[in-house]
Design a protein around this motif. Structure first.
Motif, PDB file in Angstrom:
ATOM      1  N   ALA A 141     -20.365  16.126   0.504  1.00 26.72           N
ATOM      2  CA  ALA A 141     -19.713  16.332   1.582  1.00 26.72           C
ATOM      3  C   ALA A 141     -18.266  16.395   1.864  1.00 26.72           C
ATOM      4  CB  ALA A 141     -20.464  15.196   2.808  1.00 26.72           C
ATOM      5  N   GLY A 142     -17.662  16.420   0.759  1.00 28.08           N
ATOM      6  CA  GLY A 142     -16.184  16.450   0.894  1.00 28.08           C
ATOM      7  C   GLY A 142     -15.544  15.005   1.086  1.00 28.08           C
ATOM      8  N   GLN A 165     -21.050  23.900  -2.048  1.00 25.77           N
ATOM      9  CA  GLN A 165     -22.452  23.597  -1.875  1.00 25.77           C
ATOM     10  C   GLN A 165     -23.471  24.548  -2.750  1.00 25.77           C
ATOM     11  OE1 GLN A 165     -21.768  26.113   1.980  1.00 25.77           O
ATOM     12  NE2 GLN A 165     -21.822  24.400   3.133  1.00 25.77           N
ATOM     13  N   GLY A 166     -23.015  25.426  -3.620  1.00 26.45           N
ATOM     14  CA  GLY A 166     -23.540  25.681  -4.621  1.00 26.45           C
ATOM     15  C   GLY A 166     -23.821  24.886  -5.758  1.00 26.45           C
ATOM     16  N   LEU A 167     -22.728  24.084  -5.979  1.00 27.87           N
ATOM     17  CA  LEU A 167     -22.766  23.072  -6.936  1.00 27.87           C
ATOM     18  C   LEU A 167     -23.782  21.978  -6.776  1.00 27.87           C
ATOM     19  CD1 LEU A 167     -21.889  21.949  -9.841  1.00 27.87           C
ATOM     20  CD2 LEU A 167     -19.668  21.015  -8.566  1.00 27.87           C
ATOM     21  N   ILE A 200     -15.449  17.318  -4.435  1.00 25.01           N
ATOM     22  CA  ILE A 200     -14.418  16.949  -3.332  1.00 25.01           C
ATOM     23  C   ILE A 200     -13.162  18.138  -3.193  1.00 25.01           C
ATOM     24  CG2 ILE A 200     -12.761  15.356  -2.631  1.00 25.01           C
ATOM     25  CD1 ILE A 200     -14.856  13.243  -3.567  1.00 25.01           C
ATOM     26  N   ALA A 201     -12.710  18.393  -4.289  1.00 21.40           N
ATOM     27  CA  ALA A 201     -11.627  19.264  -4.339  1.00 21.40           C
ATOM     28  C   ALA A 201     -11.989  20.729  -3.973  1.00 21.40           C
ATOM     29  CB  ALA A 201     -11.200  19.449  -5.961  1.00 21.40           C
ATOM     30  N   LEU A 202     -13.053  21.147  -4.168  1.00 22.43           N
ATOM     31  CA  LEU A 202     -13.619  22.391  -3.590  1.00 22.43           C
ATOM     32  C   LEU A 202     -13.896  22.573  -2.003  1.00 22.43           C
ATOM     33  CD1 LEU A 202     -16.594  23.417  -6.257  1.00 22.43           C
ATOM     34  CD2 LEU A 202     -14.418  24.586  -6.020  1.00 22.43           C
ATOM     35  N   HIS A 203     -14.306  21.296  -1.759  1.00 21.31           N
ATOM     36  CA  HIS A 203     -14.166  21.246  -0.129  1.00 21.31           C
ATOM     37  C   HIS A 203     -12.808  21.140   0.427  1.00 21.31           C
ATOM     38  CE1 HIS A 203     -18.120  20.429   2.136  1.00 21.31           C
ATOM     39  NE2 HIS A 203     -18.386  20.021   0.406  1.00 21.31           N
ATOM     40  N   SER A 222     -25.153   6.099  -7.985  1.00 17.04           N
ATOM     41  CA  SER A 222     -24.019   6.962  -8.326  1.00 17.04           C
ATOM     42  C   SER A 222     -24.449   8.350  -7.718  1.00 17.04           C
ATOM     43  CB  SER A 222     -24.249   7.490  -9.763  1.00 17.04           C
ATOM     44  OG  SER A 222     -22.967   8.107 -10.138  1.00 17.04           O
ATOM     45  N   GLY A 223     -25.769   8.488  -7.520  1.00 13.46           N
ATOM     46  CA  GLY A 223     -26.312   9.626  -6.657  1.00 13.46           C
ATOM     47  C   GLY A 223     -25.857   9.928  -5.136  1.00 13.46           C
ATOM     48  N   ALA A 224     -25.772   8.401  -4.742  1.00 14.30           N
ATOM     49  CA  ALA A 224     -25.312   8.195  -3.413  1.00 14.30           C
ATOM     50  C   ALA A 224     -23.854   8.697  -3.189  1.00 14.30           C
ATOM     51  CB  ALA A 224     -25.633   7.079  -2.960  1.00 14.30           C
ATOM     52  N   HIS A 225     -23.194   8.368  -4.184  1.00 16.47           N
ATOM     53  CA  HIS A 225     -21.653   8.827  -4.333  1.00 16.47           C
ATOM     54  C   HIS A 225     -21.487  10.304  -4.453  1.00 16.47           C
ATOM     55  CE1 HIS A 225     -19.544   4.849  -4.154  1.00 16.47           C
ATOM     56  NE2 HIS A 225     -20.450   4.449  -4.990  1.00 16.47           N
ATOM     57  N   LEU A 226     -22.470  10.799  -5.379  1.00 14.24           N
ATOM     58  CA  LEU A 226     -22.410  12.366  -5.538  1.00 14.24           C
ATOM     59  C   LEU A 226     -22.819  13.014  -4.134  1.00 14.24           C
ATOM     60  CD1 LEU A 226     -23.664  12.539  -8.984  1.00 14.24           C
ATOM     61  CD2 LEU A 226     -21.303  13.214  -8.203  1.00 14.24           C
ATOM     62  N   ALA A 227     -23.508  12.427  -3.374  1.00 11.12           N
ATOM     63  CA  ALA A 227     -24.170  13.055  -2.047  1.00 11.12           C
ATOM     64  C   ALA A 227     -22.819  13.167  -0.944  1.00 11.12           C
ATOM     65  CB  ALA A 227     -25.238  12.263  -1.433  1.00 11.12           C
ATOM     66  N   ALA A 228     -22.064  11.699  -0.967  1.00 17.06           N
ATOM     67  CA  ALA A 228     -20.869  11.729  -0.352  1.00 17.06           C
ATOM     68  C   ALA A 228     -19.731  12.965  -0.866  1.00 17.06           C
ATOM     69  CB  ALA A 228     -20.217  10.372  -0.286  1.00 17.06           C
TER      70      ALA A 228
END
Length: 252
Positions: free
Chosen positions: A202-203, A176-178, A164-167, A193-199
């Motif tokens: 997207a920042g 995007q690379g991460l 999120i901070a990178l975005h 948890s994977g669903a939260h990471l997908a969000a």
């Protein structure tokens, strides 16, 4: 069940049709939809977030129940973007956070405090730090994935804060690379948890975390109120995510 407000990922999940209750907590529950999409249903105390769908009266269902969410009349929520020239100031945050970081999880890293979990995670944390300044991302970093107890483990929340901070701080290509590196490794953690990471990729994260990001880039913010809101995000998920934000902010 009708909604008052829903984040983008919750809306996309609800549009898939019927959902099945897969996790129930004191003030929220999760619905799993086709395609491994998730929505977290709760009342206003849950706060807004990309997977959150808020209702006026929460009635907790039983595991396995199936129903659809009506999006009619529901407001959409999405975090506001920071100004293009936003510059984080970590020193004031650290001063405000001293004495209130949780003893569990990775939140202590906000003020450079360590515990058994952060000690165990140190090689992975060092790998992320090296990558943030331009080095290759080595395999040590994957030890963060699924690290710690809970529905969204501390290591996942930390990585989400980094994404999120990178975005938000103008380093979207690095985010995007991460995510390209992280996505195929999500088998190491839970699907929710994977669903939260997908969000996060997207920042998007919980509104309390976005308030922290905004405060980091604001003169004389009200850190007391901002951190009080963060306290209410999961058991220590808000602070774990903020530690990931700080890892990026301190070199931005």
């Amino acid at each position: 069940m009708s909604l008052l407000v829903a984040g983008r990922f919750a809306r996309e999940a609800a549009s898939q049709g019927m959902g099945e209750v897969c996790a129930v907590f004191r003030r929220s529950f999760y619905l799993r939809f086709p395609g491994e999409r998730y929505a977290c249903i709760g009342d206003a105390s849950l706060g807004c977030g990309p997977l959150n769908a808020l209702v006026d009266e929460l009635q907790l269902p039983s595991i396995g129940e199936r129903f659809a969410l009506s999006l009619e009349g529901a407001q959409s929520w999405a975090p506001a973007a920071l100004a293009p020239d936003a510059t984080p100031e970590v020193k004031a945050l650290r001063a405000a956070a001293r004495g209130r970081v949780p003893s569990e999880g990775l939140g202590g890293l906000v003020v450079d405090a360590h515990n058994a979990l952060s000690g165990h995670a140190q090689p992975a944390l060092d790998a992320i730090d090296r990558w943030l300044v331009g080095n290759a991302l080595d395999d040590d970093a994957q030890a963060l994935i699924g690290l710690g107890p809970g529905l969204t483990p501390s290591g996942d929340d930390y990585l989400g804060g980094v994404l999120i901070a990178l975005h938000q701080l103008g380093r979207k290509p690095q985010a995007q690379g991460l995510w390209r590196w992280l996505e195929p490794r999500l088998v190491r953690t839970s699907a929710i948890s994977g669903a939260h990471l997908a969000a996060a990729a997207a920042g998007e994260g919980h509104e309390a975390l976005h308030r922290c990001l905004d405060a980091l880039c604001t003169r004389a913010p009200d850190w007391t109120a901002v951190l009080a809101a963060l306290d209410g995000v999961g058991h220590c998920s808000g602070w774990d995510s903020l530690a990931g934000v700080v890892a990026v902010a301190k070199i931005s």
